[in-house]
Scaffold this motif. Structure first.
Motif, PDB file in Angstrom:
ATOM      1  N   PHE A 153      -1.149  -1.861  -4.818  1.00 46.94           N
ATOM      2  CA  PHE A 153      -0.888  -3.135  -6.154  1.00 46.94           C
ATOM      3  C   PHE A 153      -0.181  -4.362  -5.258  1.00 46.94           C
ATOM      4  O   PHE A 153       0.231  -4.948  -4.747  1.00 46.94           O
ATOM      5  CB  PHE A 153       0.676  -2.331  -5.920  1.00 46.94           C
ATOM      6  CG  PHE A 153       0.719  -1.365  -6.436  1.00 46.94           C
ATOM      7  CD1 PHE A 153       1.208  -0.783  -8.159  1.00 46.94           C
ATOM      8  CD2 PHE A 153       0.591   0.256  -5.585  1.00 46.94           C
ATOM      9  CE1 PHE A 153       0.657   0.490  -9.483  1.00 46.94           C
ATOM     10  CE2 PHE A 153       0.684   1.697  -6.365  1.00 46.94           C
ATOM     11  CZ  PHE A 153       0.663   1.806  -7.293  1.00 46.94           C
TER      12      PHE A 153
ATOM     13  N   ASP B   4       0.205   9.371  -1.917  1.00 46.09           N
ATOM     14  CA  ASP B   4      -0.957   8.668  -3.138  1.00 46.09           C
ATOM     15  C   ASP B   4      -2.218   8.370  -2.589  1.00 46.09           C
ATOM     16  O   ASP B   4      -1.889   7.095  -3.441  1.00 46.09           O
ATOM     17  CB  ASP B   4       0.612   7.383  -3.420  1.00 46.09           C
ATOM     18  CG  ASP B   4       0.606   7.520  -4.762  1.00 46.09           C
ATOM     19  OD1 ASP B   4       0.615   8.032  -5.959  1.00 46.09           O
ATOM     20  OD2 ASP B   4       0.438   5.806  -5.023  1.00 46.09           O
ATOM     21  N   ASN B   5      -2.551   8.372  -1.770  1.00 42.06           N
ATOM     22  CA  ASN B   5      -4.221   8.127  -1.515  1.00 42.06           C
ATOM     23  C   ASN B   5      -4.543   6.756  -1.469  1.00 42.06           C
ATOM     24  O   ASN B   5      -4.684   6.324  -1.246  1.00 42.06           O
ATOM     25  CB  ASN B   5      -5.190   8.546  -2.988  1.00 42.06           C
ATOM     26  CG  ASN B   5      -4.564  10.068  -3.388  1.00 42.06           C
ATOM     27  OD1 ASN B   5      -4.966  10.586  -1.821  1.00 42.06           O
ATOM     28  ND2 ASN B   5      -5.208  10.163  -3.963  1.00 42.06           N
ATOM     29  N   ASN B   6      -3.520   6.334  -1.044  1.00 43.49           N
ATOM     30  CA  ASN B   6      -3.441   4.859  -0.393  1.00 43.49           C
ATOM     31  C   ASN B   6      -2.810   3.765  -1.301  1.00 43.49           C
ATOM     32  O   ASN B   6      -4.152   2.271  -1.148  1.00 43.49           O
ATOM     33  CB  ASN B   6      -4.345   4.094   1.100  1.00 43.49           C
ATOM     34  CG  ASN B   6      -3.539   5.421   2.469  1.00 43.49           C
ATOM     35  OD1 ASN B   6      -4.482   6.365   2.242  1.00 43.49           O
ATOM     36  ND2 ASN B   6      -2.425   5.317   2.977  1.00 43.49           N
ATOM     37  N   ARG B   7      -2.530   3.608  -2.831  1.00 44.16           N
ATOM     38  CA  ARG B   7      -2.866   3.137  -3.173  1.00 44.16           C
ATOM     39  C   ARG B   7      -2.853   1.245  -3.829  1.00 44.16           C
ATOM     40  O   ARG B   7      -1.644   1.066  -2.456  1.00 44.16           O
ATOM     41  CB  ARG B   7      -1.945   3.468  -5.401  1.00 44.16           C
ATOM     42  CG  ARG B   7      -3.577   4.510  -5.639  1.00 44.16           C
ATOM     43  CD  ARG B   7      -2.955   4.728  -6.768  1.00 44.16           C
ATOM     44  NE  ARG B   7      -1.388   5.039  -7.422  1.00 44.16           N
ATOM     45  CZ  ARG B   7      -0.479   4.998  -8.145  1.00 44.16           C
ATOM     46  NH1 ARG B   7      -1.156   4.563  -8.813  1.00 44.16           N
ATOM     47  NH2 ARG B   7      -0.137   4.903  -8.884  1.00 44.16           N
TER      48      ARG B   7
ATOM     49  N   VAL C  65       0.896  -1.387   0.280  1.00 40.88           N
ATOM     50  CA  VAL C  65      -0.104   0.064   0.011  1.00 40.88           C
ATOM     51  C   VAL C  65       0.514   1.327   0.175  1.00 40.88           C
ATOM     52  O   VAL C  65       2.039   1.233   1.039  1.00 40.88           O
ATOM     53  CB  VAL C  65      -0.722  -0.146   1.199  1.00 40.88           C
ATOM     54  CG1 VAL C  65      -1.491   1.585   1.042  1.00 40.88           C
ATOM     55  CG2 VAL C  65      -1.644  -1.281   1.543  1.00 40.88           C
ATOM     56  N   THR C  66       0.766   2.279  -0.876  1.00 35.50           N
ATOM     57  CA  THR C  66       1.014   3.807  -0.690  1.00 35.50           C
ATOM     58  C   THR C  66       1.341   4.044  -0.190  1.00 35.50           C
ATOM     59  O   THR C  66       0.068   3.844   0.913  1.00 35.50           O
ATOM     60  CB  THR C  66       1.205   4.224  -2.281  1.00 35.50           C
ATOM     61  OG1 THR C  66      -0.259   4.427  -2.310  1.00 35.50           O
ATOM     62  CG2 THR C  66       1.530   3.140  -3.708  1.00 35.50           C
TER      63      THR C  66
END
Length: 221
Positions: free
Chosen positions: A138, A133-136, A128-129
């Motif tokens: 991957f 970075d809006n906690n995207r 999680v970013t």
């Protein structure tokens, strides 16, 4: 003048990157030593007298981990604390064993980027970013031979989604990358984080926090 500003910016960026990870060694090797009275401190740990260094200082055998636990996984770390020859070299690794459906729970390494390769089985992995970075999220399903990178400091996890056991090897960009397991840090800290903080942070009732704090959070590291 614009060229000068650009040059200064590039140098500043390069400087920040160069100091972001373990300092480079100042000699061929610097094997750690338990008793510092005859050692020389460089970085990380005191160094063993180079004339006393042996091949065994750079060697360690790693057995498969015991996955008979609540998480169904076991991380066997090989950092400078387990292998003294890693001192000042800026790398370490971990073997991760998974039972079927086993989980290496959400955690972070504050001092190292992780690169993982699957040796056996199938893993569902992700990170999680940051808030910026809006906690995207991957994610990727990895099979034998697949490689995935977890950037330094970001929360990540691995879960065995196959029907058999799974094994992975993780390389880390620090001799002592550290590990913070999120659930353990929040609900098993010593002393405990106050209910008031946790109930407001998670926006749940106090009874839920009390329940979580009473659980036996297993540490697989």
């Amino acid at each position: 003048m614009k060229v000068l500003y650009l040059l200064v910016s590039i140098l500043a960026l390069a400087s920040s990157v160069s100091f972001a990870y373990d300092p480079s060694p100042l000699q061929d090797f610097c094997v750690a030593i338990q008793d510092p009275k005859d050692g020389v401190f460089v970085n990380g740990k005191f160094c063993k007298d180079p004339t006393l260094v042996k091949a065994e200082d750079f060697f360690k055998h790693v057995e498969p981990g015991n996955t008979s636990n609540a998480l169904g996984s076991q991380v066997t770390a090989v950092t400078v604390d387990q292998l003294f020859g890693l001192n000042t070299l800026g790398i370490s690794l971990a073997r991760i064993d998974f039972a079927p459906k086993g989980l290496n729970p959400p955690h972070t390494h504050p001092r190292g980027t992780e690169i993982l390769i699957v040796l056996e089985g199938t893993l569902y992995v992700g990170f999680v970013t940051s808030n910026q970075d809006n906690n995207r999220l991957f994610t990727k399903v990895l099979n034998k031979g697949d490689v995935f990178v977890f950037p330094i400091g970001l929360i990540h996890f691995q879960q065995n989604v196959g029907y058999g056991n799974a094994v992975a090897i993780a390389g880390l960009s620090s001799q002592n990358p550290g590990v913070i397991t999120i659930a353990n840090a929040l609900f098993k800290s010593n002393p405990p984080i106050s209910d008031e903080v946790l109930t407001k942070a998670f926006q749940v009732d106090k009874s839920i926090i009390d329940y979580l704090q009473k659980q036996s959070w297993y540490d697989n590291n």
